[in-house]
Design a protein around this motif. Structure first.
Motif, PDB file in Angstrom:
ATOM      1  N   MET A 106       8.482   2.796   4.799  1.00  0.00           N
ATOM      2  CA  MET A 106       7.665   1.977   3.913  1.00  0.00           C
ATOM      3  C   MET A 106       6.337   2.692   3.595  1.00  0.00           C
ATOM      4  O   MET A 106       5.921   2.796   2.448  1.00  0.00           O
ATOM      5  CB  MET A 106       7.406   0.633   4.598  1.00  0.00           C
ATOM      6  N   PHE A 107       5.652   3.202   4.652  1.00  0.00           N
ATOM      7  CA  PHE A 107       4.417   3.960   4.444  1.00  0.00           C
ATOM      8  C   PHE A 107       4.712   5.243   3.685  1.00  0.00           C
ATOM      9  O   PHE A 107       3.971   5.631   2.764  1.00  0.00           O
ATOM     10  CB  PHE A 107       3.766   4.266   5.799  1.00  0.00           C
ATOM     11  N   ALA A 108       5.822   5.917   4.047  1.00  0.00           N
ATOM     12  CA  ALA A 108       6.188   7.168   3.369  1.00  0.00           C
ATOM     13  C   ALA A 108       6.473   6.929   1.894  1.00  0.00           C
ATOM     14  O   ALA A 108       6.102   7.740   1.036  1.00  0.00           O
ATOM     15  CB  ALA A 108       7.407   7.793   4.059  1.00  0.00           C
ATOM     16  N   THR A 109       7.136   5.810   1.578  1.00  0.00           N
ATOM     17  CA  THR A 109       7.411   5.488   0.178  1.00  0.00           C
ATOM     18  C   THR A 109       6.118   5.226  -0.579  1.00  0.00           C
ATOM     19  O   THR A 109       5.950   5.669  -1.728  1.00  0.00           O
ATOM     20  CB  THR A 109       8.327   4.254   0.088  1.00  0.00           C
ATOM     21  N   ALA A 110       5.191   4.523   0.056  1.00  0.00           N
ATOM     22  CA  ALA A 110       3.920   4.210  -0.592  1.00  0.00           C
ATOM     23  C   ALA A 110       3.121   5.483  -0.883  1.00  0.00           C
ATOM     24  O   ALA A 110       2.553   5.633  -1.973  1.00  0.00           O
ATOM     25  CB  ALA A 110       3.105   3.259   0.287  1.00  0.00           C
ATOM     26  N   THR A 111       3.050   6.410   0.076  1.00  0.00           N
ATOM     27  CA  THR A 111       2.278   7.643  -0.150  1.00  0.00           C
ATOM     28  C   THR A 111       2.970   8.542  -1.162  1.00  0.00           C
ATOM     29  O   THR A 111       2.308   9.237  -1.938  1.00  0.00           O
ATOM     30  CB  THR A 111       2.069   8.405   1.167  1.00  0.00           C
ATOM     31  N   ARG A 112       4.304   8.529  -1.171  1.00  0.00           N
ATOM     32  CA  ARG A 112       5.019   9.343  -2.151  1.00  0.00           C
ATOM     33  C   ARG A 112       4.791   8.793  -3.564  1.00  0.00           C
ATOM     34  O   ARG A 112       4.576   9.554  -4.510  1.00  0.00           O
ATOM     35  CB  ARG A 112       6.516   9.365  -1.816  1.00  0.00           C
ATOM     36  N   ASN A 113       4.833   7.467  -3.709  1.00  0.00           N
ATOM     37  CA  ASN A 113       4.515   6.852  -5.003  1.00  0.00           C
ATOM     38  C   ASN A 113       3.109   7.244  -5.448  1.00  0.00           C
ATOM     39  O   ASN A 113       2.873   7.570  -6.616  1.00  0.00           O
ATOM     40  CB  ASN A 113       4.609   5.331  -4.907  1.00  0.00           C
ATOM     41  N   PHE A 114       2.181   7.205  -4.510  1.00  0.00           N
ATOM     42  CA  PHE A 114       0.790   7.530  -4.809  1.00  0.00           C
ATOM     43  C   PHE A 114       0.655   8.959  -5.334  1.00  0.00           C
ATOM     44  O   PHE A 114       0.020   9.209  -6.371  1.00  0.00           O
ATOM     45  CB  PHE A 114      -0.049   7.344  -3.536  1.00  0.00           C
ATOM     46  N   VAL A 115       1.299   9.911  -4.650  1.00  0.00           N
ATOM     47  CA  VAL A 115       1.209  11.312  -5.073  1.00  0.00           C
ATOM     48  C   VAL A 115       1.890  11.522  -6.420  1.00  0.00           C
ATOM     49  O   VAL A 115       1.394  12.271  -7.271  1.00  0.00           O
ATOM     50  CB  VAL A 115       1.808  12.243  -3.993  1.00  0.00           C
ATOM     51  N   GLU A 116       3.028  10.858  -6.642  1.00  0.00           N
ATOM     52  CA  GLU A 116       3.705  10.997  -7.934  1.00  0.00           C
ATOM     53  C   GLU A 116       2.831  10.493  -9.082  1.00  0.00           C
ATOM     54  O   GLU A 116       2.893  11.021 -10.191  1.00  0.00           O
ATOM     55  CB  GLU A 116       5.038  10.236  -7.918  1.00  0.00           C
ATOM     56  N   GLU A 117       2.007   9.487  -8.808  1.00  0.00           N
ATOM     57  CA  GLU A 117       1.159   8.931  -9.857  1.00  0.00           C
ATOM     58  C   GLU A 117      -0.070   9.794 -10.122  1.00  0.00           C
ATOM     59  O   GLU A 117      -0.474   9.986 -11.269  1.00  0.00           O
ATOM     60  CB  GLU A 117       0.713   7.507  -9.475  1.00  0.00           C
ATOM     61  N   VAL A 118      -0.702  10.332  -9.077  1.00  0.00           N
ATOM     62  CA  VAL A 118      -1.996  10.994  -9.263  1.00  0.00           C
ATOM     63  C   VAL A 118      -1.908  12.514  -9.301  1.00  0.00           C
ATOM     64  O   VAL A 118      -2.842  13.170  -9.766  1.00  0.00           O
ATOM     65  CB  VAL A 118      -3.000  10.569  -8.157  1.00  0.00           C
ATOM     66  N   ASP A 119      -0.794  13.098  -8.816  1.00  0.00           N
ATOM     67  CA  ASP A 119      -0.771  14.563  -8.701  1.00  0.00           C
ATOM     68  C   ASP A 119       0.653  15.103  -8.753  1.00  0.00           C
ATOM     69  O   ASP A 119       0.996  16.046  -8.056  1.00  0.00           O
ATOM     70  CB  ASP A 119      -1.432  14.981  -7.382  1.00  0.00           C
ATOM     71  N   ARG A 120       1.508  14.496  -9.568  1.00  0.00           N
ATOM     72  CA  ARG A 120       2.928  14.846  -9.554  1.00  0.00           C
ATOM     73  C   ARG A 120       3.153  16.332  -9.857  1.00  0.00           C
ATOM     74  O   ARG A 120       2.661  16.865 -10.843  1.00  0.00           O
ATOM     75  CB  ARG A 120       3.689  14.003 -10.575  1.00  0.00           C
ATOM     76  N   GLY A 121       3.901  16.986  -8.973  1.00  0.00           N
ATOM     77  CA  GLY A 121       4.308  18.366  -9.206  1.00  0.00           C
ATOM     78  C   GLY A 121       3.228  19.394  -8.970  1.00  0.00           C
ATOM     79  O   GLY A 121       3.402  20.569  -9.273  1.00  0.00           O
TER      80      GLY A 121
END
Length: 455
Positions: free
Chosen positions: A1-16
């Motif tokens: 759950m925490f891992a999904t939240a941080t992954r969503n966060f990175v995809e939104e602000v710094d994807r790739g």
């Protein structure tokens, strides 16, 4: 759950780009923390990052500890809600049974991180202070890491952290109605039995409270390490770190650098894997596709399944599957029924699910909505089109695939993997976008593998 939240966060602000999401609240990550970057089995897979309990100062050979310049700045205020609402009717034909499934899945993940700040190392001072310093090559972490030429040292140079108590809330609601009878049998015991007009309901609501000063994401600077302990900081993203090796003749071998993959010849090499899946009995394929579809957009279960298959293929440490034990075990039990071809099936599924596991959360949600035995054969045709001249007659596709709602979903799936898909007169056109990276090969492997189970 925490891992999904941080992954969503990175995809939104710094994807790739450079930020790496933190996968566990147990990871203590500060500036100068040593992180091991581990290259994966397949060349197109993103590496794994393993934070250690050591900092750069811990693995230096003597001398004064480095005291870095650290700057703090406000980052952003972040509150994100991610979810999907999937409804549909599915008809599945098995050897002896017909099954109709009506379902509604609703999931929502709300991340209320509030105001975030960024900490960064002052690179000019770090370069100056680390010049002519040596790593302690007898340090246990250095010795154990350099044994594997797929592992690289990275030093945390930047991190994004919380400034106040915050929360992650997950809500899941699943409802289903089943008509007919579906039975998935093992060698001795029935694993799943859904009887006439059965219903299934599952609700969960979980809140995770996160304390202030929790690291959500970080960026690394890799190290080029010489055999005598001298090291350089890899200041450019195009330069990869690694350990210098000595070959059997005592000569120094070059450091390992990342490789680019041309997806067309790679897909040709993997065609035997897809043939293995296509050759499975019809009921086994249908059951596998059904079970895999259930875990495709569950990031934790998907990663654990992929890890379990890797363990069966190549050994190593197998992750605990705990909460998802039954879901994953059901899939592994189906594979175990493959008889003499079991090992080949395991390797083929490992390939396919390794590709699926590399997809973004958005792409996984779209892929799940496309995982039907009616749609997957058409997606396989689009993969062939992409590998060929990029043109496909509309008449080659089923009319249901070309309907606006379904085709929009397929377009979004391809677009999320940097593949352009468009209707052009009486044809379909596909084209890989510039700077697509390895996303097209990941999409092609996933679709070909899943389509092999739908035939």
């Amino acid at each position: 759950m925490f891992a999904t939240a941080t992954r969503n966060f990175v995809e939104e602000v710094d994807r790739g780009r450079s930020l790496i999401p933190v996968s566990s609240l147990n990871d203590t990550i500060s500036l100068l923390t040593v992180v091991i970057k581990k290259k994966r089995y397949w060349l197109w897979q993103k590496p794994k990052y393993l934070p250690t309990d050591f900092t750069l100062n811990d693995i230096l050979a003597g001398g004064t500890p480095i005291q870095p310049d650290i700057t703090e700045s406000e980052f952003i205020k972040y509150n994100g809600t991610f979810g999907d609402n999937i409804q549909g009717n599915v008809g599945a034909n098995f050897i002896q049974n017909n099954v109709s499934v009506e379902g509604k899945d609703t999931s929502k993940l709300q991340s209320s991180f509030g105001s975030l700040k960024k900490e960064e190392l002052g690179m000019p001072k770090l370069i100056k202070d680390s010049k002519e310093r040596l790593l302690d090559m007898s340090h246990c972490l250095v010795e154990q890491t350099m044994r594997n030429n797929k592992q690289v040292f990275g030093i945390v140079k930047e991190r994004i952290l919380t400034t106040q108590p915050c929360s992650v809330i997950e809500e899941v609601q699943k409802e289903g109605q089943f008509g007919g009878m579906l039975t998935v049998c093992g060698a001795k015991v029935t694993k799943v039995s859904l009887k006439e007009n059965a219903s299934l309901s599952k609700d969960s609501n979980v809140t995770m409270e996160i304390p202030p000063h929790t690291t959500l994401a970080y960026a690394l600077i890799e190290l080029e390490v010489k055999h005598d302990g001298h090291f350089k900081l890899c200041l450019m993203s195009t330069v990869s770190g690694g350990f210098e090796e000595v070959d059997s003749n005592g000569r120094l071998a070059p450091l390992h650098h990342s490789e680019k993959v041309d997806f067309r010849p790679v897909l040709e090499e993997f065609k035997e894997y897809f043939k293995v899946l296509s050759a499975l009995p019809s009921q086994t394929k249908s059951s596998l596709l059904l079970q895999i579809t259930e875990v495709i957009d569950d990031r934790t279960a998907l990663s654990l399944l992929q890890n379990s298959l890797h363990h069966l293929c190549y050994g190593g440490v197998s992750a605990s599957v705990e909460e998802h034990q039954q879901q994953i075990q059901d899939i592994l039990d189906l594979v175990a029924q493959s008889g003499a071809s079991k090992d080949a099936v395991i390797k083929a599924l490992h390939l396919v699910l390794s590709a699926v596991d590399e997809m973004s959360n958005k792409c996984l949600a779209l892929l799940r909505m496309c995982c039907s035995s009616a749609l997957l054969p058409d997606l396989e045709l689009l993969v062939q089109c992409l590998l060929g001249d990029g043109q496909l007659p509309l008449t080659a596709m089923r009319q249901t695939t070309l309907e606006e709602e379904v085709f929009d979903r397929v377009q979004c799936l391809f677009s999320s993997s940097n593949v352009f898909l468009k209707k052009d007169g009486d044809s379909l056109r596909t084209e890989v976008q510039q700077e697509a990276g390895n996303l097209p090969i990941i999409l092609c492997i996933a679709l070909r593998g899943l389509a092999s189970l739908s035939q």
